[in-house]
Motif scaffolding. Structure first.
Motif, mmCIF file in Angstrom:
data_model
loop_
_atom_site.group_PDB
_atom_site.id
_atom_site.type_symbol
_atom_site.label_atom_id
_atom_site.label_comp_id
_atom_site.label_asym_id
_atom_site.label_seq_id
_atom_site.Cartn_x
_atom_site.Cartn_y
_atom_site.Cartn_z
ATOM 1 N N ARG A 1 -4.358 -1.776 -4.838
ATOM 2 C CA ARG A 1 -4.599 -1.481 -3.427
ATOM 3 C C ARG A 1 -5.563 -2.492 -2.815
ATOM 4 N NH1 ARG A 1 -7.996 1.302 -0.049
ATOM 5 N NH2 ARG A 1 -6.960 2.333 1.695
ATOM 6 N N ILE B 1 2.016 1.687 -3.572
ATOM 7 C CA ILE B 1 0.932 2.127 -4.450
ATOM 8 C C ILE B 1 0.604 3.592 -4.202
ATOM 9 C CG2 ILE B 1 -1.526 1.785 -4.927
ATOM 10 C CD1 ILE B 1 -0.954 -1.222 -4.255
ATOM 11 N N ARG B 2 0.655 4.022 -2.955
ATOM 12 C CA ARG B 2 0.299 5.392 -2.588
ATOM 13 C C ARG B 2 1.343 6.413 -3.042
ATOM 14 N NH1 ARG B 2 0.359 5.972 3.336
ATOM 15 N NH2 ARG B 2 -0.043 3.770 3.093
ATOM 16 N N ARG B 3 2.558 5.977 -3.292
ATOM 17 C CA ARG B 3 3.645 6.891 -3.649
ATOM 18 C C ARG B 3 3.344 7.596 -4.973
ATOM 19 N NH1 ARG B 3 8.547 3.671 -4.492
ATOM 20 N NH2 ARG B 3 8.104 3.055 -2.368
ATOM 21 N N THR C 1 -0.663 -0.248 -9.183
ATOM 22 C CA THR C 1 -2.050 -0.413 -8.773
ATOM 23 C C THR C 1 -2.146 -1.680 -7.930
ATOM 24 O OG1 THR C 1 -2.583 -1.700 -10.752
ATOM 25 C CG2 THR C 1 -2.935 0.678 -10.874
ATOM 26 N N ARG D 1 3.626 3.635 -12.565
ATOM 27 C CA ARG D 1 2.648 3.746 -11.488
ATOM 28 C C ARG D 1 2.200 2.345 -11.110
ATOM 29 N NH1 ARG D 1 0.651 6.686 -15.563
ATOM 30 N NH2 ARG D 1 -1.161 5.345 -15.635
ATOM 31 N N THR E 1 0.835 -1.211 0.000
ATOM 32 C CA THR E 1 0.000 0.000 0.000
ATOM 33 C C THR E 1 0.868 1.259 0.000
ATOM 34 O OG1 THR E 1 -0.198 -0.114 2.406
ATOM 35 C CG2 THR E 1 -1.987 -1.054 1.112
ATOM 36 N N ARG E 2 2.000 1.193 0.660
ATOM 37 C CA ARG E 2 2.922 2.330 0.644
ATOM 38 C C ARG E 2 3.479 2.548 -0.763
ATOM 39 N NH1 ARG E 2 8.537 2.762 4.023
ATOM 40 N NH2 ARG E 2 9.021 4.876 3.401
#
Length: 122
Positions: free
Chosen positions: A92, A78-80, A90, A88, A75-76
């Motif tokens: 999540r 993906i959030r970056r 994906t 990018r 999740t970290r």
């Protein structure tokens, strides 16, 4: 660049599913399956069942912890935020499912170990 013979092109890079998120889901599902084995071994009476459940409980707890940690790292990742030409990530939902399955497998493994010790000593 307008007015010059040169131009800058940013190619559109499609988003990629995070490998950490997929690994988290795999580890979480494995942890849940191992925890069911721990519960089944713990339900069999006797000290041998308690020893076998204890061995598999360690494996279930390790797999559950790996699922949770890998999901949090996914999740970290993906959030970056990423600038336009960068990749990018994906997935999540996969990471969240891995976190929840890993936590459930960890708790069920510990409950199965408690059941094994309760029935083995009683």
């Amino acid at each position: 660049m307008p007015g010059t013979p040169f131009g800058v092109v940013h190619l559109d890079v499609p988003p990629v599913t995070s490998g950490l998120a997929v690994g988290s889901l795999v580890a979480g599902i494995a942890s849940v399956l191992i925890s069911f084995l721990v519960i089944c071994l713990g339900a069999t009476a006797g000290s041998q069942g308690a020893w076998a459940a204890g061995v598999f409980a360690v494996l279930g707890v390790l797999a559950g912890a790996a699922g949770v940690v890998t999901g949090l790292l996914g999740t970290r990742q993906i959030r970056r935020p990423a600038p336009p030409p960068a990749v990018r990530f994906t997935g999540r939902g996969l990471a969240v499912a891995g976190i929840s399955c890993g936590a459930a497998g960890l708790v069920l493994s510990l409950l199965g170990l408690g059941l094994a010790l309760l029935l083995g000593l009683g």
